[in-house]
Design an enzyme around this catalytic site. Structure first.
Site, mmCIF file in Angstrom:
data_model
loop_
_atom_site.group_PDB
_atom_site.id
_atom_site.type_symbol
_atom_site.label_atom_id
_atom_site.label_comp_id
_atom_site.label_asym_id
_atom_site.label_seq_id
_atom_site.Cartn_x
_atom_site.Cartn_y
_atom_site.Cartn_z
ATOM 1 C CG ASP A 1 -46.379 -58.499 -0.526
ATOM 2 O OD1 ASP A 1 -46.563 -59.685 -0.588
ATOM 3 O OD2 ASP A 1 -45.850 -57.915 -1.068
ATOM 4 C CB CYS B 1 -49.694 -61.402 -3.688
ATOM 5 S SG CYS B 1 -48.252 -60.933 -3.134
ATOM 6 C CG HIS C 1 -46.828 -58.451 -8.477
ATOM 7 N ND1 HIS C 1 -46.841 -58.424 -10.212
ATOM 8 C CD2 HIS C 1 -46.688 -59.555 -7.618
ATOM 9 C CE1 HIS C 1 -46.894 -60.273 -9.805
ATOM 10 N NE2 HIS C 1 -46.302 -60.674 -9.020
ATOM 11 N NE ARG D 1 -41.900 -62.365 -11.153
ATOM 12 C CZ ARG D 1 -42.660 -63.181 -9.220
ATOM 13 N NH1 ARG D 1 -41.742 -64.025 -8.654
ATOM 14 N NH2 ARG D 1 -43.976 -62.879 -9.695
ATOM 15 C CD GLN E 1 -50.969 -61.980 -6.657
ATOM 16 O OE1 GLN E 1 -50.108 -61.714 -7.254
ATOM 17 N NE2 GLN E 1 -52.369 -62.094 -6.771
ATOM 18 N NE ARG F 1 -50.413 -63.276 -11.186
ATOM 19 C CZ ARG F 1 -48.846 -63.522 -10.571
ATOM 20 N NH1 ARG F 1 -49.009 -63.614 -9.427
ATOM 21 N NH2 ARG F 1 -48.084 -63.283 -12.094
HETATM 22 N N1 NVA Z 1 -43.516 -58.031 -2.341
HETATM 23 C C1 NVA Z 1 -43.233 -59.509 -3.183
HETATM 24 C C2 NVA Z 1 -44.352 -59.204 -3.078
HETATM 25 C C3 NVA Z 1 -43.778 -60.929 -4.114
HETATM 26 C C4 NVA Z 1 -44.780 -61.713 -4.798
HETATM 27 C C5 NVA Z 1 -41.588 -59.424 -3.838
HETATM 28 O O1 NVA Z 1 -41.633 -58.390 -4.135
HETATM 29 O O2 NVA Z 1 -41.309 -60.281 -3.199
HETATM 30 N N1 CP Z 2 -47.619 -64.169 -6.392
HETATM 31 C C1 CP Z 2 -46.497 -64.008 -7.065
HETATM 32 O O1 CP Z 2 -46.436 -63.363 -7.714
HETATM 33 O O2 CP Z 2 -45.904 -64.986 -6.969
HETATM 34 P P1 CP Z 2 -44.918 -65.688 -6.504
HETATM 35 O O3 CP Z 2 -43.471 -65.295 -6.400
HETATM 36 O O4 CP Z 2 -44.553 -66.646 -6.926
HETATM 37 O O5 CP Z 2 -44.391 -65.734 -8.171
#
Ligand code: NVA
Ligand code: CP
Length: 299
Positions: free
Chosen positions: A217, A257, A129, A102, A132, A285
Site C-alpha cells: 500500500d 488496494c 479498512h 470514511r 477492502q 469492492r
Molecule cells: N492506507 C491508505 C489506503 C487508501 C485506500 C490510506 O489510508 O490512505
Molecule cells: N482502495 C480504496 O479504498 O480506494 P479509494 O480511496 O479510491 O476509495
C-alpha cells in the site's frame, strides 16, 4: 442489528458465506440479471477523506440493488460546522437504512455506531479498512481458492490496511508476515491481541520467502501528506519489485488496494505484470460490498 467496523464484527463463518455470496452476486451481475433486494432502502455515505473506489462501488451497489445513496461531505453538512457526532448519528440514522463512514480516528466511527439506530459500515479509518479486505479475500478465492493455511506477506507501512490484514489472518486462517521499516510497525496492541500467526520483519526479502500473496500500500496514507518526503527515505528498499516477487511462490499473486504510486511502493513491472490482480481486486469492492449490504440490511 450488526455494525461492520472491523472484520472482527463478523464471525469467520459469516465472513466465509459473505465471500461466497460476493462471488455469486458477481456472476449475476455479469449475466445481466436484475436483482433488487434493497428496493426503497437508502445508504448514507459520509466521506471525510477522498475516495474513488469506495464511493463508486457503494453508490453503484445501492443503485443496482434497487435502492439509493446519499453522499455527505463535512464541507456541506453540519458535520463540518461542529454538530456533535452523537446528534448527527441519531438524526441521520433515523432517516436511512445504513450509514457508511470514511473518517480519521477510529473512535469517531465507534461513537457514531453507538448512537446510530441502523448498521454502520467502516469505509476506512486511520486504523482499519475492512471493506477492502472483503474484496481482497474474494479476489484470492476466485484466483487460487481457499486462503486458509496460505502465507501472505504485507510489505510497507503498518497502517490501516495492515491492521485489517492482521484481522483477516485471524478470521480467514492464514499466516501473515509483515515487513516494515523500523518505527513503522503496526500498532502493537493490535498485533498482541491477534490470535493469528503473525510475524514481524524489518527485511522485506526475508518476509517474502515462499509466500502465496504479496500485498503493499502507499507509504503515506491520507492525512500523512506532509510526511511524504520523510517516508520516501524511511521506506527505501521496501518497494515490491520483481526481485521480491521472485522470492515468493511461483503462483503468488500481487495485490494493492489502490491508488498506487508506481516507482515508490511497487514497480510498474509488478503492478502491471502477470501476477498482479489489482483490477479484479478493485472491481470486487462492488461485489463484496453488495454481499455486505445484503447481509446487513437485506430482508
Ligand atoms: N492506507 C491508505 C489506503 C487508501 C485506500 C490510506 O489510508 O490512505
Ligand atoms: N482502495 C480504496 O479504498 O480506494 P479509494 O480511496 O479510491 O476509495
Amino acid at each position: 442489528m450488526k455494525h461492520f467496523l472491523t472484520l472482527k464484527d463478523l464471525t469467520p463463518a459469516e465472513l466465509k458465506l459473505l465471500i461466497q455470496r460476493a462471488v455469486e452476486l458477481k456472476k449475476l451481475q455479469q449475466h445481466g440479471e436484475i436483482y433488487q433486494p434493497l428496493k426503497g432502502k437508502v445508504l448514507a455515505m459520509i466521506f471525510e477523506k477522498s475516495s474513488t473506489r469506495t464511493r463508486v462501488s457503494f453508490e453503484s451497489a445501492m443503485i443496482q440493488f434497487g435502492g439509493g445513496s446519499i453522499f455527505l461531505s463535512p464541507d456541506d453538512t453540519q458535520l463540518g460546522r461542529g454538530e456533535p457526532l452523537e446528534d448527527s448519528a441519531r438524526v441521520i440514522s433515523s432517516m436511512v437504512d445504513a450509514v457508511m463512514i470514511r473518517t480519521f480516528a477510529h473512535s469517531k466511527i465507534e461513537t457514531f455506531a453507538k448512537y446510530s439506530s441502523v448498521p454502520v459500515i467502516n469505509a476506512l479509518t486511520d486504523e482499519y479498512h475492512p471493506c477492502q479486505l472483503l474484496a481482497d479475500m474474494q479476489t484470492y478465492q476466485e484466483h487460487r481458492g481457499d486462503i486458509r493455511g496460505k502465507k501472505v506477506v504485507w510489505i510497507g507501512d503498518g497502517n490501516n490496511m495492515c491492521h485489517s490484514y492482521i484481522n483477516a489472518a485471524e478470521q480467514f486462517g492464514f499466516t501473515l508476515n509483515i515487513a516494515t521499516p523500523e518505527g513503522y510497525e503496526p500498532d502493537s496492541a493490535i498485533v498482541e491481541a491477534s490470535k493469528a500467526d503473525v510475524h514481524l520483519f524489518n527485511d522485506p526479502k526475508a518476509a517474502a520467502q515462499g509466500v502465496d500473496l504479496v500485498v503493499t500500500d502507499v507509504w503515506a496514507s491520507m492525512g500523512q501528506e506532509e510526511e511524504q518526503r520523510k517516508r520516501e527515505q524511511a521506506f527505501a528498499g521496501f518497494q515490491v519489485d520483481q526481485g521480491i516477487m521472485d522470492l515468493a511462490n511461483k503462483e503468488a499473486l500481487f495485490m494493492h488496494c489502490l491508488p498506487a504510486h508506481r516507482g515508490e511502493e511497487v514497480s510498474a513491472e509488478v503492478i502491471d505484470g502477470p501476477q498482479s490482480v489489482v483490477w479484479d481486486e478493485a472491481e470486487n469492492r462492488l461485489h463484496a460490498q453488495k454481499a455486505l449490504l445484503e447481509f446487513l440490511i437485506g430482508e
